[in-house]
Design an enzyme around this catalytic site. Sequence first.
Site, PDB file in Angstrom:
ATOM      1  N   ASN A  20       7.907  48.969  14.818  1.00 49.96           N
ATOM      2  CA  ASN A  20       8.886  49.996  14.614  1.00 49.96           C
ATOM      3  C   ASN A  20       8.279  50.539  13.276  1.00 49.96           C
ATOM      4  OD1 ASN A  20      11.009  51.490  13.787  1.00 49.96           O
ATOM      5  ND2 ASN A  20      12.383  49.839  13.400  1.00 49.96           N
ATOM      6  N   TRP A  21       7.778  51.847  13.432  1.00 47.87           N
ATOM      7  CA  TRP A  21       7.245  52.663  12.151  1.00 47.87           C
ATOM      8  C   TRP A  21       8.454  53.135  11.417  1.00 47.87           C
ATOM      9  CZ3 TRP A  21       2.386  55.659  14.706  1.00 47.87           C
ATOM     10  CH2 TRP A  21       1.509  54.727  15.091  1.00 47.87           C
ATOM     11  N   LYS A  22       9.679  53.097  11.768  1.00 49.57           N
ATOM     12  CA  LYS A  22      10.663  53.833  10.851  1.00 49.57           C
ATOM     13  C   LYS A  22      10.139  55.166  10.742  1.00 49.57           C
ATOM     14  CE  LYS A  22      12.172  49.235   9.885  1.00 49.57           C
ATOM     15  NZ  LYS A  22      12.927  48.291   9.022  1.00 49.57           N
ATOM     16  N   HIS A  26      19.506  50.035  16.317  1.00 53.65           N
ATOM     17  CA  HIS A  26      18.812  49.435  15.153  1.00 53.65           C
ATOM     18  C   HIS A  26      19.828  49.416  14.190  1.00 53.65           C
ATOM     19  CE1 HIS A  26      16.408  48.850  11.646  1.00 53.65           C
ATOM     20  NE2 HIS A  26      15.200  48.232  12.643  1.00 53.65           N
ATOM     21  N   GLU A  43      19.646  49.942  11.086  1.00 53.27           N
ATOM     22  CA  GLU A  43      19.642  51.296  10.239  1.00 53.27           C
ATOM     23  C   GLU A  43      20.656  52.371  10.796  1.00 53.27           C
ATOM     24  OE1 GLU A  43      15.592  51.383   9.608  1.00 53.27           O
ATOM     25  OE2 GLU A  43      15.619  49.438   8.360  1.00 53.27           O
ATOM     26  N   GLU A  95      17.752  41.018  15.241  1.00 53.38           N
ATOM     27  CA  GLU A  95      17.261  41.210  13.946  1.00 53.38           C
ATOM     28  C   GLU A  95      18.564  41.124  12.855  1.00 53.38           C
ATOM     29  OE1 GLU A  95      13.763  44.295  13.912  1.00 53.38           O
ATOM     30  OE2 GLU A  95      15.728  45.421  14.331  1.00 53.38           O
ATOM     31  N   GLY A 150      13.151  44.053   6.202  1.00 52.68           N
ATOM     32  CA  GLY A 150      12.698  44.741   4.981  1.00 52.68           C
ATOM     33  C   GLY A 150      12.863  44.119   3.568  1.00 52.68           C
ATOM     34  N   SER A 167      11.390  40.909   8.897  1.00 56.51           N
ATOM     35  CA  SER A 167      10.127  40.379   8.015  1.00 56.51           C
ATOM     36  C   SER A 167       9.148  39.568   8.856  1.00 56.51           C
ATOM     37  CB  SER A 167      10.794  39.540   6.741  1.00 56.51           C
ATOM     38  OG  SER A 167      11.497  40.547   5.885  1.00 56.51           O
ATOM     39  N   GLY A 224       8.642  45.724  11.655  1.00 55.91           N
ATOM     40  CA  GLY A 224       8.695  46.992  10.891  1.00 55.91           C
ATOM     41  C   GLY A 224       7.657  47.156   9.992  1.00 55.91           C
ATOM     42  N   GLY A 225       7.602  46.867   8.460  1.00 50.84           N
ATOM     43  CA  GLY A 225       6.731  47.076   7.963  1.00 50.84           C
ATOM     44  C   GLY A 225       5.333  46.572   8.006  1.00 50.84           C
TER      45      GLY A 225
HETATM   46  P1  PGA Z   1      10.895  44.442   8.801  1.00 53.53           P
HETATM   47  O1  PGA Z   1      11.700  45.310  10.042  1.00 53.53           O
HETATM   48  O2  PGA Z   1       9.794  43.837   9.841  1.00 53.53           O
HETATM   49  O3  PGA Z   1      10.251  45.511   7.973  1.00 53.53           O
HETATM   50  O4  PGA Z   1      11.762  43.474   8.186  1.00 53.53           O
HETATM   51  C1  PGA Z   1      12.101  45.013  11.117  1.00 53.53           C
HETATM   52  C2  PGA Z   1      12.876  46.052  11.829  1.00 53.53           C
HETATM   53  O5  PGA Z   1      13.842  46.746  11.212  1.00 53.53           O
HETATM   54  O6  PGA Z   1      12.739  46.438  13.347  1.00 53.53           O
END
Ligand code: PGA
Length: 251
Positions: free
Chosen positions: A9-11, A95, A97, A167, A173, A212, A233-234
């Site tokens: 997930n590149w956000k 998600h 967010e 998640e 993050g 993470s 994500g990251g």
């Molecule tokens: P993260 O994000 O790996 O940066 O914690 C995961 C996500 O939000 O899908």
Amino acid sequence: MRRPMVAGNWKMHGTRASVAELIDGLRHLALPSDVDVAVFPPSLFINQVIDGLQGKSISVGAQNAAMESMQGALTGEIAPSQLVDAGCSLVLVGHSERRQIMGEQDAVLIRKFAAAQASGLTPVLCVGETLEEREAGKTLEVVSRQVGSIIDELGVEVFARAVIAYEPVWAIGTGLTASPQQAQDVHAAIRAQLAAKNSEVAQGVRLLYGGSVKAANAVELFGMPDIDGGLIGGASLNADEFGAIIRAAGN
Ligand code: PGA
């Protein structure tokens, strides 16, 4: 046997130039044949990513889509049918967010999930508790409500064509990861919730862990019986790190 999946997930990250570099890195990865790989770029870059990954077995999905499946008068949104036309096969739904910052609630997410499937996209339903909810002992209650809202409205069978990503919000993050056992407990509870309605669907559905995940913790997480891969994500913004996580899900 469930086929593992690792999805990035590149956000809201990337420029045309950095996306081109990331595509190049992904093209150079030796991918195991027993893992499904997907990336979720910002919508602006979906065409670039689909063109750039031609011939590479990496699926492309969107991070969000409209709650109506067909194109129409809905300023600022992208219809699931348009994503299919662009070559997407997956879409994230709910998600954290979007739940927390954009205020998306279960009622809207049910419609998004249904619209995605109506167009032929595979929804990846994201669920998870906040730190406050975990500390109050409400983790399973929250997650079961999030999954249950889809089951109640659309029926458990929709999960034969969907993926669920657990998640925990406090792990996204933050560098904090749920322990493999903490994650496994929630995954097992989700599978049991589905199994109470339909055991075949429950056994078949892929449950990804996100929060993470890195190459350093992926093997242990993916080794748990009900964890079928990850939503990253990251760490998915670095092709080599992402490749190492993909390999951790293999064999
Ligand atoms: P993260 O994000 O790996 O940066 O914690 C995961 C996500 O939000 O899908």
